[in-house]
Design an enzyme around this catalytic site. Structure first.
Site: not given
Ligand code: SAH
Length: 220
Positions: A70
């Site tokens: 993000s």
């Molecule tokens: N907090 C992260 C942001 C990653 S983007 C950072 O600091 O880099 C969002 C993430 O949510 C992705 O890795 C995606 O695979 C995950 N995601 C999407 N749906 C999900 C679910 N149902 N359960 C767990 N993770 C999920």
């Protein structure tokens, strides 16, 4: 000689982080502990080395598997809404690169983080400890939260959710806050749900953001 070059690099990165922190402060982030965490964490380590120049721009960035780290401002905005205090137990849904988890750890929280994409889970689970950060990692479906470890002081969802999952609200302590971007299109509304009592929640909205979707019921 090598060490010297490395030191200069670190010095340069520190300067870039200071500039980034100034930028997000100007955009309205006031929580000093959030700003201090962002100033400290080496975001360039979370990006592929060929993209180092992007690490301290206030932008999201691809991390593989169609996911993104993000934008720092978004991380700061969500974290500020959590009102983190040292020692709190915090659940993160969407581990991704692990950067957000590190911000929470820097602020003294105990972090439980869930990821549904196996290779991101594996990668981040081995990378974060290598740079000194140790949340508890879980591979699974974030819609369900982590009932075994509940209740949490707060919960942060870092993907766009089409609706607020009941299970997550249930896993909050009374007084706890859920921060979740809600919307099933390209744009979501940053939403907080505060659990006022066992039966009452207070919902507030905080403007629009863009996240990758919180995906339901599929595993990689
Ligand atoms: N907090 C992260 C942001 C990653 S983007 C950072 O600091 O880099 C969002 C993430 O949510 C992705 O890795 C995606 O695979 C995950 N995601 C999407 N749906 C999900 C679910 N149902 N359960 C767990 N993770 C999920």
């Amino acid at each position: 000689m090598k060490a010297k070059v490395k030191d200069q690099e670190t010095y340069k990165h520190k300067g870039l982080r200071k500039k980034l922190v100034d930028e997000i402060r100007k955009k309205g982030i006031t929580d000093k502990n959030v700003l201090a965490a962002i100033e400290k964490i080496q975001r360039h380590l979370f990006l592929d080395s060929s993209f180092l120049e992007f690490a301290y721009q206030d932008k999201p960035f691809p991390i593989g598997s169609d996911q993104t780290i993000s934008q720092p401002y978004t991380v700061a905005f969500q974290t500020q809404l959590l009102k983190v205090a040292r020692g709190q137990k915090i659940l993160e849904i969407g581990t991704g690169s692990g950067y957000q988890a590190c911000v929470l750890l820097e602020m003294g929280a105990k972090v439980f983080t869930v990821e549904r994409i196996k290779n991101l889970y594996d990668r981040t689970k081995s990378f974060l400890p290598s740079i000194g950060y140790n949340p508890k990692f879980f591979y699974g479906d974030g819609y369900k939260g982590l009932p075994t470890y509940a209740p949490f002081d707060s919960i942060i969802v870092t993907a766009g959710a089409p609706y607020v999952p009941d299970d997550l609200v249930k896993q909050l302590k009374v007084g706890g806050i859920l921060v979740i971007p809600v919307g099933d299109g390209e744009i979501q509304i940053m939403t907080t749900i505060t659990k006022i009592s066992e039966t009452q929640n207070e919902k507030k909205e905080w403007g629009t953001f863009r996240f990758v979707p919180l995906v339901e019921n599929k595993k990689h």
